[in-house]
Scaffold this active site. Structure first.
Site, short mmCIF file in Angstrom:
data_model
loop_
_atom_site.label_atom_id
_atom_site.label_comp_id
_atom_site.label_asym_id
_atom_site.label_seq_id
_atom_site.Cartn_x
_atom_site.Cartn_y
_atom_site.Cartn_z
N LYS A 62 31.44 21.00 -15.71
CA LYS A 62 31.53 19.83 -16.59
C LYS A 62 30.45 18.79 -16.28
O LYS A 62 29.82 18.24 -17.17
CB LYS A 62 32.92 19.20 -16.46
CG LYS A 62 33.12 17.97 -17.29
CD LYS A 62 34.52 17.40 -17.07
CE LYS A 62 34.63 16.02 -17.62
NZ LYS A 62 35.84 15.35 -17.20
N LYS A 96 27.48 19.14 -11.12
CA LYS A 96 27.44 19.05 -9.65
C LYS A 96 28.86 19.08 -9.12
O LYS A 96 29.82 18.75 -9.82
CB LYS A 96 26.72 17.78 -9.20
CG LYS A 96 27.37 16.51 -9.72
CD LYS A 96 26.56 15.29 -9.33
CE LYS A 96 27.19 14.06 -9.96
NZ LYS A 96 26.47 12.86 -9.71
#
Length: 127
Positions: A44, A47
């Site tokens: 999403k 990271k």
């Protein structure tokens, strides 16, 4: 007994998260919180979160207002709502409105002056 579902990353816990979960709990009796897995967050947001999923689960489990915590590894679906026997889904995201086939969806505002991203940005400017 009304079963409530809330969700989030809950990376760096702050009072905005508490406001959200307290508001969610106010709609019913039993609060289930979905904590996004490291992989879901990575997909999403591009990271991994600062705290890993194990530690984020522990932090949410420690809150008195939370009755149950589940690691979320898949998208939230109507099937999930049905399987968990959810009466009310509380969210800050409008895209979740399609989940109203099996429960009431309540959209709540975020606490405007605080976010995990703002905390991370602030800390990255300090030496």
């Amino acid at each position: 007994m009304k079963r409530i579902l809330a969700h989030g990353t809950f990376d760096i816990i702050h009072y905005g998260h508490l406001n959200y979960l307290e508001k969610a709990k106010s709609y019913g009796d039993y609060l289930i919180v979905l904590v996004s897995s490291d992989e879901v967050v990575k997909k999403k947001k591009g990271k991994k979160p600062f705290f890993n999923e194990k530690n984020r689960l522990r932090m949410i489990e420690a809150l008195k207002i939370v009755d149950e915590v589940i690691l979320r590894e898949t998208p939230i679906t109507n099937e999930m709502i049905k399987d968990l026997n959810i009466d009310i889904f509380v969210t800050t995201k409008e895209y979740c409105q399609e989940l109203n086939q099996y429960c009431q969806v309540i959209l709540v505002d975020r606490t405007k002056e605080i976010s995990s991203t703002a905390i991370k940005n602030y800390l990255s400017t300090k030496e």
